[in-house]
Design an enzyme around this catalytic site. Sequence first.
Site, short mmCIF file in Angstrom:
data_model
loop_
_atom_site.label_atom_id
_atom_site.label_comp_id
_atom_site.label_asym_id
_atom_site.label_seq_id
_atom_site.Cartn_x
_atom_site.Cartn_y
_atom_site.Cartn_z
N SER A 129 8.73 49.86 -20.90
CA SER A 129 8.28 51.24 -20.75
C SER A 129 7.88 51.84 -22.09
O SER A 129 8.53 51.61 -23.11
CB SER A 129 9.40 52.07 -20.13
OG SER A 129 9.06 53.44 -20.18
N THR B 59 0.29 53.79 -16.45
CA THR B 59 0.86 54.61 -15.38
C THR B 59 0.03 55.88 -15.22
O THR B 59 -0.05 56.69 -16.15
CB THR B 59 2.32 54.97 -15.68
OG1 THR B 59 3.07 53.76 -15.77
CG2 THR B 59 2.91 55.85 -14.59
N TYR C 62 2.31 54.95 -21.16
CA TYR C 62 2.07 56.37 -20.92
C TYR C 62 1.01 56.81 -21.92
O TYR C 62 1.25 56.80 -23.13
CB TYR C 62 3.37 57.19 -21.12
CG TYR C 62 4.33 57.10 -19.95
CD1 TYR C 62 3.90 57.28 -18.64
CD2 TYR C 62 5.68 56.85 -20.17
CE1 TYR C 62 4.78 57.22 -17.58
CE2 TYR C 62 6.57 56.79 -19.10
CZ TYR C 62 6.11 56.97 -17.80
OH TYR C 62 6.98 56.90 -16.75
N HIS D 264 6.13 55.67 -7.79
CA HIS D 264 7.11 55.86 -8.88
C HIS D 264 8.52 55.99 -8.30
O HIS D 264 9.33 56.79 -8.78
CB HIS D 264 6.73 57.10 -9.70
CG HIS D 264 7.05 56.96 -11.17
ND1 HIS D 264 6.09 56.88 -12.15
CD2 HIS D 264 8.22 56.88 -11.85
CE1 HIS D 264 6.65 56.77 -13.35
NE2 HIS D 264 7.95 56.76 -13.20
N LYS E 5 -1.14 51.76 -12.61
CA LYS E 5 0.09 51.86 -11.83
C LYS E 5 0.24 53.27 -11.27
O LYS E 5 0.17 54.25 -12.01
CB LYS E 5 1.30 51.53 -12.71
CG LYS E 5 2.65 51.68 -12.02
CD LYS E 5 3.77 51.13 -12.89
CE LYS E 5 5.13 51.28 -12.22
NZ LYS E 5 5.61 52.65 -12.17
#
Lengths: 380, 380, 380, 380
Positions: free
Chosen positions: C125, C173, C147, C279, C255
Site C-alpha cells: 500500500s 486505486t 494512491y 474497497h 483498482k
Amino acid sequence: MALDPGNVVQNAIYLSGGTEWPIGYEAWEARARESLDRAPFDYVAGGAGAEETMRANLEAFRRRPLRPRMLVGTAERDLSVEVLGLRSPAPFFLAPVGVLSIVRDDAERAVARASTATGVPLILSSASSTALEDVAALDPPRWFQLYWWGDPELAENLVRRADAAGYGAIVLTVDTLTLAWRPRDLRNGYLPFLNGAGLAQFFADEAFRGRLESPPEESLLPASLMALSAFPNLALTWDDLARLREWTSLPVLLKGILRADDARRALDAGMDGIVVSNHGGRQVDGSIAALDALVEVRDAVGPDAVVLMDSGVRTGADVVKAVALGADAVLLGRPYVYGLAVGGQEGIEAVITQLAAEVDLTMALSGARAVAELDPSLVA
Amino acid sequence: MALDPGNVVQNAIYLSGGTEWPIGYEAWEARARESLDRAPFDYVAGGAGAEETMRANLEAFRRRPLRPRMLVGTAERDLSVEVLGLRSPAPFFLAPVGVLSIVRDDAERAVARASTATGVPLILSSASSTALEDVAALDPPRWFQLYWWGDPELAENLVRRADAAGYGAIVLTVDTLTLAWRPRDLRNGYLPFLNGAGLAQFFADEAFRGRLESPPEESLLPASLMALSAFPNLALTWDDLARLREWTSLPVLLKGILRADDARRALDAGMDGIVVSNHGGRQVDGSIAALDALVEVRDAVGPDAVVLMDSGVRTGADVVKAVALGADAVLLGRPYVYGLAVGGQEGIEAVITQLAAEVDLTMALSGARAVAELDPSLVA
Amino acid sequence: MALDPGNVVQNAIYLSGGTEWPIGYEAWEARARESLDRAPFDYVAGGAGAEETMRANLEAFRRRPLRPRMLVGTAERDLSVEVLGLRSPAPFFLAPVGVLSIVRDDAERAVARASTATGVPLILSSASSTALEDVAALDPPRWFQLYWWGDPELAENLVRRADAAGYGAIVLTVDTLTLAWRPRDLRNGYLPFLNGAGLAQFFADEAFRGRLESPPEESLLPASLMALSAFPNLALTWDDLARLREWTSLPVLLKGILRADDARRALDAGMDGIVVSNHGGRQVDGSIAALDALVEVRDAVGPDAVVLMDSGVRTGADVVKAVALGADAVLLGRPYVYGLAVGGQEGIEAVITQLAAEVDLTMALSGARAVAELDPSLVA
Amino acid sequence: MALDPGNVVQNAIYLSGGTEWPIGYEAWEARARESLDRAPFDYVAGGAGAEETMRANLEAFRRRPLRPRMLVGTAERDLSVEVLGLRSPAPFFLAPVGVLSIVRDDAERAVARASTATGVPLILSSASSTALEDVAALDPPRWFQLYWWGDPELAENLVRRADAAGYGAIVLTVDTLTLAWRPRDLRNGYLPFLNGAGLAQFFADEAFRGRLESPPEESLLPASLMALSAFPNLALTWDDLARLREWTSLPVLLKGILRADDARRALDAGMDGIVVSNHGGRQVDGSIAALDALVEVRDAVGPDAVVLMDSGVRTGADVVKAVALGADAVLLGRPYVYGLAVGGQEGIEAVITQLAAEVDLTMALSGARAVAELDPSLVA
C-alpha cells in the site's frame, strides 16, 4: 365499535388511557401466553410440523404492499359485507375454532355474545364444547362449520341439527379429515378432547348417547374415546358431497381449498363458496401461504364466486389486502381466541373493535369507501 | 409404526404422554447435543466451510411449498417404495453415515436392528466401525456404500465382501474422495479415525491385516494410520467405473451427483441410479442446495431413471417435496443419527416412526394415496 | 503449505491438535478483536456508512452457489496463477492495506516475510508504515498500490521509486481519492495517520522531507499533517492516466472499478488490468456487491482482459466462485490482516495455508484440476 | 458545513475527538431514546400498525445498490438544489414534523435557527407548537405544510396566514386526513395534542379564539379538544384543490402520493409538485415503500415535474439513491428530530452537517459533480 377515524376526540379518549387492552397481534398473543397454561396456549398458538406454513402465511402479506389512493373522499365508509346472506359490519367473520373451552370456561357462549354485540358473525366449530343448540339460543349471526365425521349417522345428524338451529350455511372443512402432526401438542402430551372438551356436538346427539353404556356426564373417558373414534374420515371424496345436499338445503362452502383446480371442482360440484385456507398452518406444514393460494383461486373462479379466506390475517392491512386480492371476507382465528383468553367476551369485543378500527382507517387512508372498492389495483 | 393418521384414539395414547422422545428435528438435535461430548456432536452436526450449504439445503425446501389436494379419498395409503429391488415401508432409507461409534457403542448393530424392526433399509457406510459381515448377520434390508479407496486391492476386496454378504446394491460415493475442510473438527482437533473408529472394513480385510506388523487389536495407531493412508482417491474418474462392474454384478448407484451433465454421464456409463446429494453440506461448502440439484437432475434424466436424494431432509413435508420433485426415495442422515445418540436402537425407531407418521399425514392431508402420486404438480 | 487434500495422515496431524490457530474467518476476526484495541480493530473491521455494502459483498457469494463436478480425476491440481508476470501458488494475492502498523509493529515486514515464505505475492500500500524500499529489501513477490496523491511531484516520485525498487506493477486505486465516511472511526475519533502511521512513503521522499522545517523523526505532527494534506486528489480523471505512463513502463491496473463502462474505458485508456472492488465496503456505502460487479465487468471486457477482484472473499468457496465468474485472481484483505493481528508473520502464513487448503479442497472436490478450469459453468 | 471531503486535515480535527455527537442514524436514535421519555420517543420513532412499512422503506434502499463511476474528476462539487425557487445547499429539506414540542421546549425555533444557520430549508408543520408567524420571524428558508382541516374557515385562514408570513410554497399533506392506527401511542395512551401541543396554529387564529369561551392560555383542554375536532377532513377530494388556489397564489405540492395515477392526476389538477411519501410508515401500514413508489411516479410524470420524496432516508447513500431515481430533493424527518432531541439547534446542525458530508463524499466517490448528474444509471 368505539373507534371512529373521523372522530379524533372520541378516539382521544380511547388513546389517552381509555384502554387496558393489548394493542396489536403480538401484544394480544403475549398477554394470552401469560393468561394460559402452556399446553392450551401451545395448542392455540402452534402449528403443524416445523411451523413453516405459519411463517409463510405472514410473509405472504409482507410481500404484497398496498398502494393507497389519495383524495378519494372517504368521510363516509361502509365496511360491511354480505356473503350468502350473512352480513357483517366489517369484512371479517369469526372463524370456527374447536375446543375453545381450553382457553376459558363457557367459551362459545362468550364468543356468541361478542358476536351478537358487535354484529360480526361466528362460524361455530363442530368441535366446540357447547352444543350448537345452546349457542344458537343466544342468536348470534351464525354459520356452522362441519367436520364430516367418519360415522355417517352422526354426520348427518349434525348437519340436520345445525340446519334446524338456524345456522345459515354449512362450512365443510376439507383439510382436517384427521388431525395433523403438531409437535407442540405432542411434546406437551396434550389432546384436550380426551376429557370431553370439544365434543359437545357428539354428547348432545341422541344417537351417540344411545350407543354409550353410561352418559358422558357420568363416564367421560369412554364417551370421549368413542367420539374421537368417530371423527376421522379420510375416505371422504368429492362424490360424497351430493349426500350433503340431501341432508340440508343450506348453502355449503368448502373450507381448506388451496388450489385453483380444487376450487373449480368445488364450484362444479355445486358448492356455494370456498374458503381458501391452510387452517392457520395447523394441518399440512410446508403448504403454500393462504394469500398466495387466494390469488390463484380467485383468478381461477372468476369474480362472482364466493371466496373467503383465512390463515395469517393479523392486522387491518392484512384484511384489506386479502379482500383487495379477491376475498369476499376473511375469517379471524387466533386473534379473537387471544381476545377470549385475555378478557372473555369483552376481550373478543376489544379485538374486533381494534381490528375494525384498523381496517376502517386503512380504507379511509387508502381511498376505499366501501369493501367493493378494494380491488387488486390497490396491491402492488 | 405406531402412529396412524386414521386412528385418533391410538394416536391419542402416543400424544398423551405416551412418548418421552423429542418431537421435531431441532428437539432431537438439542437432545443429542446434551447426550454427546462436543467433538462427536460437532462432527455429526457440522458441515464444511462456513456451513453455507447446510443452510442452503434447508432453505431450498422453504422456497418450494406444497399445494395440497383435497377430497381425494386417502383412507388407504401406501407409503412403501421399491428401488432396485429394495423395499421400504416409507419413502426413505437410512443414509450411510461413517464412524457412528463416536455416537454410541455398537452403533451399526443398533442401526441394523432398527432397520430390521421397522423395515426401513440401511445403507452401510464403508467407514463404519462394525465389519460389514457382522452387520449383515443381523439381516437388515441393506445396501452398501462404497468409498472407493485409493488402494485398489482393498477397494476390490471391499466390493467383493459386500456382494458376498448380501448387500443388494453398491452406492458409490463420488463426492468424498478425500475429506473436506470442516472447521468444527479442525477446531476440536478431532479426527475420530485415529483411534480406529470407522475403520472396521479395513481391519476385517485379510489383505490389509497381512500388511500390518501387528494386528489392530494390539497396535491400533499404526493400523489406523495405514488405513487412513489408503483412503483418499482423488484420481478416480468415470473411466474407472468399468472396473467396478468386474468386481460385482450388483446394481451400482453414484452418490453425490449435483449436475444434470454428471447425472446423464452416470447413466451413460451404465450406472443403475443416482443419489443427488451434497453430503449434507459436509463436502463442498458453497455448493448448490440438493433439492435444487434434484430438480435439475430429474429434468435431465427423465422419469424412468433411478434417482434418490439426500441433504436437508428434516420433516415429513421435506420427504414429500423431494419425492414430488423427482426423488424415488430420500436418504435420512442426521435425523437417525440423533435418534441413535439419544436412544440407541429405540431412538432410531422413534425417529423413523415419527417421520413416517409425518409423511403419512402429509400425504393423507395432501391428497396422495401412494408415493407414485407425488408429482411436481404438488409443489408450487 | 502444510495441508494436502490427498494426504489425510498429514492433515490428521494438523487436525488433531496440530493447530492453535483459529479456523474460519469469523474465528480469526474474533481472535483479532481480542488482540487489538477497539479503535484499530474497528478501523480494520469497519466499513463506510451503515456498512450495507460490507453485508452485500458477503451476500452476493451466498446467492451464487457452486455446481461441483464429480469423477474428473483431481489427484493432481495446480492452484497457481500468473497475472501480468506475477505468479502465486494459489489464486490470490495479498491486497494492499494501509496503516498496518496499527495492528502490529513492523507490520509490513511481517507481511513481506509471509509473502516470501508462502510465495503469495503482496501488493504494498502507498499508505504503509514502512518505506517501499525497505519492504523490497526482503524481496517478496510484489506489486505496488498507488494512491495518486494530490501533490504531483510526490506522486511522480512515488511511482518512480516503486519502479526502481522492483515492484512488478502499479495498482492505481481509483475509489479512494479521499477517505470515505466511516462511522466507527468517527465515533472512536480515530485517524491513525495523525501520528505518522501509514505515511512512510511520504517520510522517505526527499522532496517531501525538503519541505519540512524539521524531519518527521523530530517533529511528527507537522509532517503528518503536511502528508495528509497532500493525499486527496478528487481532481484525478481519465485524462491523467497518460502521465502515469511517462513515469513508468510498468503494467498499470485500475483498482476500484464497479461498472462495465468504466472497465471498458480503462482498457481503452491502455490500462493493463482492472481490479473490481468496492474497497471492502469501506468507500461508497450502498454500492453494488463486488461479485455482482465482477460478472458485469467480465462480461463487458471479454475473456482476455486482466481482471482481479476483491471485497467479500472469506472462504475457499468464495475464491473459487470469484475465479469461476471471471477473476484471474482475488485479493485478500481483512483475512490476512487478522492473521497479522493474531500472530504476526506466522499468523498470516496460517491464514494463507488454511485458505489455500480450502481452495485446494474445493477444487479437488468440485472437479477442477487447474485454475483455468474454473469457469462460469461451475456456478449456478 | 464543517466537513469537506477534499480537506482531510480539516476532517481530521472532526475525526480526532472533534465531535461528541452520535454518528449514524442508529446512534442518533439510541441517544434520543436516552434523552426522551418513552411516550414522546415512541411517538417519533414508531409507525402505524405492525410497522411493516417502516421496515419496507429501509429495505427498498438496500435492494437498489449504487454503481459508482470512477475518475470523473469531482474536486469541485455542487450539492445545492433549487426546487420551485427554494434553494438548499444539499439535496434535502427538513420535513414537516408536528408536535415537536414533545421532544424539546421551543422546538420549532430551534429548527428555524438550524435552518437559517445551515441554509437547509424547513417545511413548517401545521401541527407545530409555535405559531407560523413566530417561526417566520426568524426568517429561515421556508415552506408551509398544510393540514387542510375539516373546518373550512380555519383552513382558509391558515393558508392565508402562511402566505402572508412569507412561506414560499404550500405542501398539502393528503395522506393524513385523520390520524392512523399507531400501536405505540395507543399502548402509551399518548395523544400529545390534548394538552395543546401541536395546536399553535389554531391558538393563533383569531376566528378560532373567537369561538372559545376562554382563551387557551386560561383553559387549555376545551381549546385543545375544539382544535382536535376541527382537524379530520376525510371528505377532502381532488375537486377541493381549486379552492386552495383561491386562497393563495403560492406553489402547491401534494405530499403523500404513492401511485403513478395519483401523481398524474395531481399535475393535471394544476399542482406544482408532488412529494412521494408514506409519512415515514406512520399512516397506512402495509403500504408500498416510498422509494419503490418514487420510481413508479417519476416514470409516470416525466423528467420535468417537481417530485420530492421522503420516508426511509437515513444515510448519504439513501439521499443519493433517491435523487438518482428521480427525486429533486428528499425530506428528512426522524434524523433531524433525533438531532433536536439530543442537542437542540446544535444537534440538528450536527445531523445536517454529517448527512451533507456523507452525501458529498458519496457523490465525490461516485463520480457526481452536481445533483443534476445523479441519474438512474447510477443505481443497479
